[in-house]
Design an enzyme around this catalytic site. Structure first.
Site, PDB file in Angstrom:
ATOM      1  N   ARG A 197      63.658  85.284  14.051  1.00  0.00           N
ATOM      2  CA  ARG A 197      63.913  86.363  14.983  1.00  0.00           C
ATOM      3  C   ARG A 197      62.604  86.849  15.619  1.00  0.00           C
ATOM      4  O   ARG A 197      62.477  86.931  16.844  1.00  0.00           O
ATOM      5  CB  ARG A 197      64.570  87.508  14.214  1.00  0.00           C
ATOM      6  CG  ARG A 197      64.944  88.738  15.006  1.00  0.00           C
ATOM      7  CD  ARG A 197      65.450  89.817  14.028  1.00  0.00           C
ATOM      8  NE  ARG A 197      66.398  89.229  13.106  1.00  0.00           N
ATOM      9  CZ  ARG A 197      67.705  89.122  13.359  1.00  0.00           C
ATOM     10  NH1 ARG A 197      68.190  89.593  14.475  1.00  0.00           N
ATOM     11  NH2 ARG A 197      68.492  88.563  12.476  1.00  0.00           N
ATOM     12  N   THR A 198      61.627  87.150  14.791  1.00  0.00           N
ATOM     13  CA  THR A 198      60.344  87.662  15.291  1.00  0.00           C
ATOM     14  C   THR A 198      59.617  86.592  16.102  1.00  0.00           C
ATOM     15  O   THR A 198      59.052  86.864  17.166  1.00  0.00           O
ATOM     16  CB  THR A 198      59.459  88.109  14.101  1.00  0.00           C
ATOM     17  OG1 THR A 198      60.152  89.126  13.384  1.00  0.00           O
ATOM     18  CG2 THR A 198      58.130  88.639  14.588  1.00  0.00           C
ATOM     19  N   LYS A 223      45.553  70.691   0.325  1.00  0.00           N
ATOM     20  CA  LYS A 223      44.562  70.876   1.372  1.00  0.00           C
ATOM     21  C   LYS A 223      43.752  72.153   1.181  1.00  0.00           C
ATOM     22  O   LYS A 223      42.562  72.176   1.429  1.00  0.00           O
ATOM     23  CB  LYS A 223      45.243  70.827   2.739  1.00  0.00           C
ATOM     24  CG  LYS A 223      45.951  69.496   2.976  1.00  0.00           C
ATOM     25  CD  LYS A 223      46.001  69.102   4.430  1.00  0.00           C
ATOM     26  CE  LYS A 223      46.472  67.641   4.571  1.00  0.00           C
ATOM     27  NZ  LYS A 223      46.816  67.289   5.942  1.00  0.00           N
ATOM     28  N   ARG A 225      52.295  85.628  11.056  1.00  0.00           N
ATOM     29  CA  ARG A 225      53.171  86.152  10.019  1.00  0.00           C
ATOM     30  C   ARG A 225      52.643  85.622   8.699  1.00  0.00           C
ATOM     31  O   ARG A 225      52.432  84.411   8.572  1.00  0.00           O
ATOM     32  CB  ARG A 225      54.593  85.648  10.234  1.00  0.00           C
ATOM     33  CG  ARG A 225      55.562  86.045   9.144  1.00  0.00           C
ATOM     34  CD  ARG A 225      56.206  87.351   9.493  1.00  0.00           C
ATOM     35  NE  ARG A 225      57.357  87.685   8.727  1.00  0.00           N
ATOM     36  CZ  ARG A 225      58.257  88.575   9.136  1.00  0.00           C
ATOM     37  NH1 ARG A 225      58.125  89.162  10.309  1.00  0.00           N
ATOM     38  NH2 ARG A 225      59.277  88.894   8.385  1.00  0.00           N
ATOM     39  N   HIS A 256      54.167  95.701  10.152  1.00  0.00           N
ATOM     40  CA  HIS A 256      54.872  94.907  11.159  1.00  0.00           C
ATOM     41  C   HIS A 256      54.841  95.766  12.433  1.00  0.00           C
ATOM     42  O   HIS A 256      55.862  96.278  12.876  1.00  0.00           O
ATOM     43  CB  HIS A 256      56.299  94.636  10.702  1.00  0.00           C
ATOM     44  CG  HIS A 256      57.038  93.630  11.534  1.00  0.00           C
ATOM     45  ND1 HIS A 256      56.439  92.892  12.543  1.00  0.00           N
ATOM     46  CD2 HIS A 256      58.345  93.233  11.530  1.00  0.00           C
ATOM     47  CE1 HIS A 256      57.337  92.096  13.084  1.00  0.00           C
ATOM     48  NE2 HIS A 256      58.490  92.288  12.509  1.00  0.00           N
TER      49      HIS A 256
END
Lengths: 401, 401, 401
Positions: free
Chosen positions: A147-148, A177, A198, A226
């Site tokens: 969604r974001t 890694k 995010r 957020h």
């Protein structure tokens, strides 16, 4: 990005901007090919960056006797400066990064909302729809949040910009890694003009911004911040109710774990005569830090167990989802909590005509589906406002006011 | 792509290009709708392709009496030709695919680096930034490699091109669906103008290129090749040190498993008076094939256990990560190997002023973080050079010199 | 999208379009900010939408006394209308959504194929290649299907449009977040202009289209429909054989589970004098519903166990993969079924010169690789036709005829 480049800009331009601290200073000679001379996105002035410097020492000025050849070494000085996410010049604001809701004062909020409102009016294939043409945004997602991500990517593309996507950023720091967030950022900043990140860890966005020489937007860092969600919530209140001063807001549902309601409560302290009602099951009550903060800022608040009474008084009923994943094995507690406060037709019936129901989405059944048809159900418009806020943030960070 | 189309171009144009072998010849009649007449990307001349032909027989010429209607059958001949990834015409080079480091001779390298250097200067929204407008690149990744993928995608978008992404290409060949790489390529080539492929199997890129009628870039095929990495390494040396002939390079770390150091050693044989030092723990020493090859090409090399001494002599200290995943359950061996040669401030102290530290990234702790601030730490600039090299390759493959 | 907006358009324009049913009517007053006034993609007329209305009541007209201020409430009426995916005006067709093969009649098919054929001719950087500039397509995939996704994304980009991608749409409805498909659609429609959806559940596309105010294309919903595949199959027959009336088609392989052959059989009833042969192992025979439907439409069909005989008669041999995943633990049945009918050189030898072999891909060994070289092997051209069909659909849904 670190503020360093802006500081240099300041010193070159004689502007009045003063960064908080100027800690130390190194001198060194370096290969000119290590220096990069770039035009500031904000002020159109030039500034200097050096790829070999630590992020916190990124600012450098130089002395040279004449036009240098590629063989010469240049005399450089590096200053260590404190990171300050945003600061103002005159009436307008320089946004360097979007890290947390707290970075926005009332004037900044108002200015961002003005730009967001302009964004609503941008039409397909108009000049406005191309203002970010040639810019490249990297969406660096360490955990999925479709969604974001889609909201930010839509915002960028609606303004003519381009996107590099990864929902697989954990691969950078995977067991095999295993590089640091800082190294990842220094690689990705070479590929793009802005990073939307995010992360699963609180504080990750601030670390990324301290490292990056390009703007960073925090699209959620674990239980932390957020900020674009917080901005779109306040923007939606202003657009739906028509004001922010004097507003009465009922925050309902999971107030202990929901970062959206915490940020919203925080931002509402920027306005006058605000009254906040907390309506939540006992197990997920609003925590004391926010209550103390509200009190310290003179914001009136009260807790209530009566959703109907609160709904009848408020301009905004802000419902949230009870987050099952926070209850672990105590499904019984979750089940008890989730059914307690539902926004349905009965709640609508007591709400004022001008009031609205908001929700950060996704919802489960804490708002019944029949509420959707009422014009006061504002949550899908709220989601759409997220697009306009993100368009505004991208514009402001990349091309300025 | 197979060279076939170039061959046809040649025969039509009377150019002097001659492919290695012309194995056999079939004649058949076919429906004109099966033939497709396309303009060559490289020479602007027209060439013919036939969808029903096997890759290795893709070249076809035809005989026809007059303007054909869609009902007529056309007389075709197919030639089978050997695949030759690149060849030169006059001073410039035709790149058809990027498959392996070995395909580049000194002149090709030099020409590519010239284009890469031009790419560094391309500005946003300039004409140069739109040279690949209308072109579509498919990134076909059978295993995730976010760093490489983002670098290629950024390169394409910086030149105005568009991207189709999949990190999920294994789905094509999954148990349930199970198609061959060749079939996948013939599908994907219908959707795009160039394929950038990452695969888990050595040799996969060559197979893809033999099938595809569009250019293929190998973005790593298992333990095999990763030619764009090899190119960016050599390009970085030239940009940082200012020369390639007479260079002294210390290759440090995992020399047995690291394909980057193997490819780099290979490419350095293209230059004169090169000296290579191998510095590695015993369990991951450089293998004999490369040593023998260097010797056969007259490149001096020696093994050393003394990083400090090597660092003091070299123009480039090329550090690499010890790859834990290669040690299986022998964590003890891994732990012993990984700590043995670290590039830190002490190493910097003995290095010459003009020398640089390189690393293909990601790094763990084989270069300490304090080294980053030294102007001689070139590894993030090296990563950025990957962007310019990939821009150059995409330009050369899609629109030519 | 629901047809509602078209209905309003009709009533405003006095057009002759009449939707099937007009179920009920509500009156309410609402805040003008809840109303949005948009220009129809199809007819350039204006229509009104209201964010607070249920999807099936999205149509609304209003009465107002004069120019409203943002404080006024507006009198609205909502009509509930039946969803009808497409309907025609004059000679041309309005496509609102692409949900199932059944929605296309012969004229619509013919009109779409005409547009698809134009798409084949669009050249890079021509005006035609920019007709979807400024449009944004969201690919909402609840299960991966890289082939289909890349085909749609290529189609969109070939026409100058932009894409938002998610292969991770299940995250929307995951256990933790758990929102309904309808809520997801109402969020995603805020970010994009058209939704291409792949879902694991039959009927999901219809639900999405009923909710969305923007066009929805079904890119496969579980065992249900995959209409763009059905269209490209019929288009390929027309392009390859030159006709559809009077065609003889052999459907081979898994006829019980293959949705492509079921849809193709369905669409072939739109044409005259069609003869269909079913050739399949007993365990995966064509089901009775399709047979009954063909009979009811006057389409001749027969079952045969003799592939060679069928191949010698047909214009099209449409081979399909036996789907191992449908056999569960009965690997023995699968193995028996998969080897039974193979298209190889022997089959080609009996086929007519003008006939073609088709396959929806991916193939395993049900067509041997040596068949690829024969001009009558049409399956890769068929895949490419998928691009043109999808370009046509996107154009038709977004900018009309």
């Amino acid at each position: 990005m670190a503020v360093s480049s802006s500081l240099l800009t300041s010193s070159l331009q004689g502007s009045m901007v003063t960064p908080k601290t100027l800690k130390c200073c190194t001198e060194f000679k370096c290969n000119p090919s290590n220096l990069s001379f770039q035009q500031s996105r904000h002020t159109k002035s030039m500034h200097l960056t050096h790829l070999g410097l630590l992020p916190s020492r990124k600012l450098s000025i130089w002395e040279q006797t004449d036009r240098f050849s590629s063989k010469d070494r240049i005399q450089c000085r590096a200053f260590e400066v404190e990171n300050a996410p945003s600061f103002s010049v005159g009436k307008k604001f320089h946004l360097d990064d979007i890290i947390e809701a707290q970075q926005f004062d009332r004037d900044t909020l108002s200015a961002i909302f003005e730009v967001a409102h302009e964004m609503e009016k941008i039409e397909k294939n108009s000049t406005g729809s191309q203002i970010l043409k040639g810019y490249l945004m990297a969406t660096l997602f360490y955990e999925p949040s479709t969604r974001t991500r889609l909201s930010f990517e839509s915002a960028m593309k609606r303004l003519g910009g381009e996107v590099l996507t990864t929902e697989n950023a954990r691969e950078f720091s995977s067991a095999a890694k295993g590089e640091t967030l800082e190294d990842t950022i220094r690689t990705v900043e070479g590929y793009s003009d802005i990073i939307v990140m995010r992360h699963f860890e609180s504080g990750a966005a601030r670390r990324a911004a301290a490292t990056a020489s390009i703007p960073v937007i925090n699209a959620g860092d674990g239980p932390g911040q957020h900020p674009s969600q917080a901005l779109l919530d306040v923007y939606t209140i202003e657009r739906e109710v028509g004001k922010l001063d004097g507003i009465k807001v009922g925050l309902v549902g999971d107030l202990a774990n929901g970062r959206t309601v915490r940020s919203l409560a925080y931002l509402l302290t920027r306005y006058q005569d605000v009254k906040i009602y907390f309506v939540s099951p006992d197990v997920v009550k609003m925590k004391d830090d926010i209550k103390a903060f509200l009190t310290s800022k003179g914001v009136e608040w009260e807790e209530s167990a009566d959703l109907m009474e609160v709904a009848s008084k408020c301009d905004v009923v802000y419902q949230t989802r009870i987050q099952k994943e926070r209850f672990g094995e105590r499904i019984d507690l979750y089940e008890a909590a989730r059914g307690k406060y539902i926004v349905d037709q009965d709640v609508l019936d007591v709400m004022q005509k001008h009031a609205v129901v908001m929700h950060p989405l996704p919802r489960l059944d804490e708002i019944t589906v029949d509420v959707d048809r009422d014009p006061r159900a504002a949550y899908f418009r709220q989601a759409k406002n997220g697009l306009y806020i993100r368009m505004a943030l991208l514009k402001l960070l990349l091309v300025g006011w």
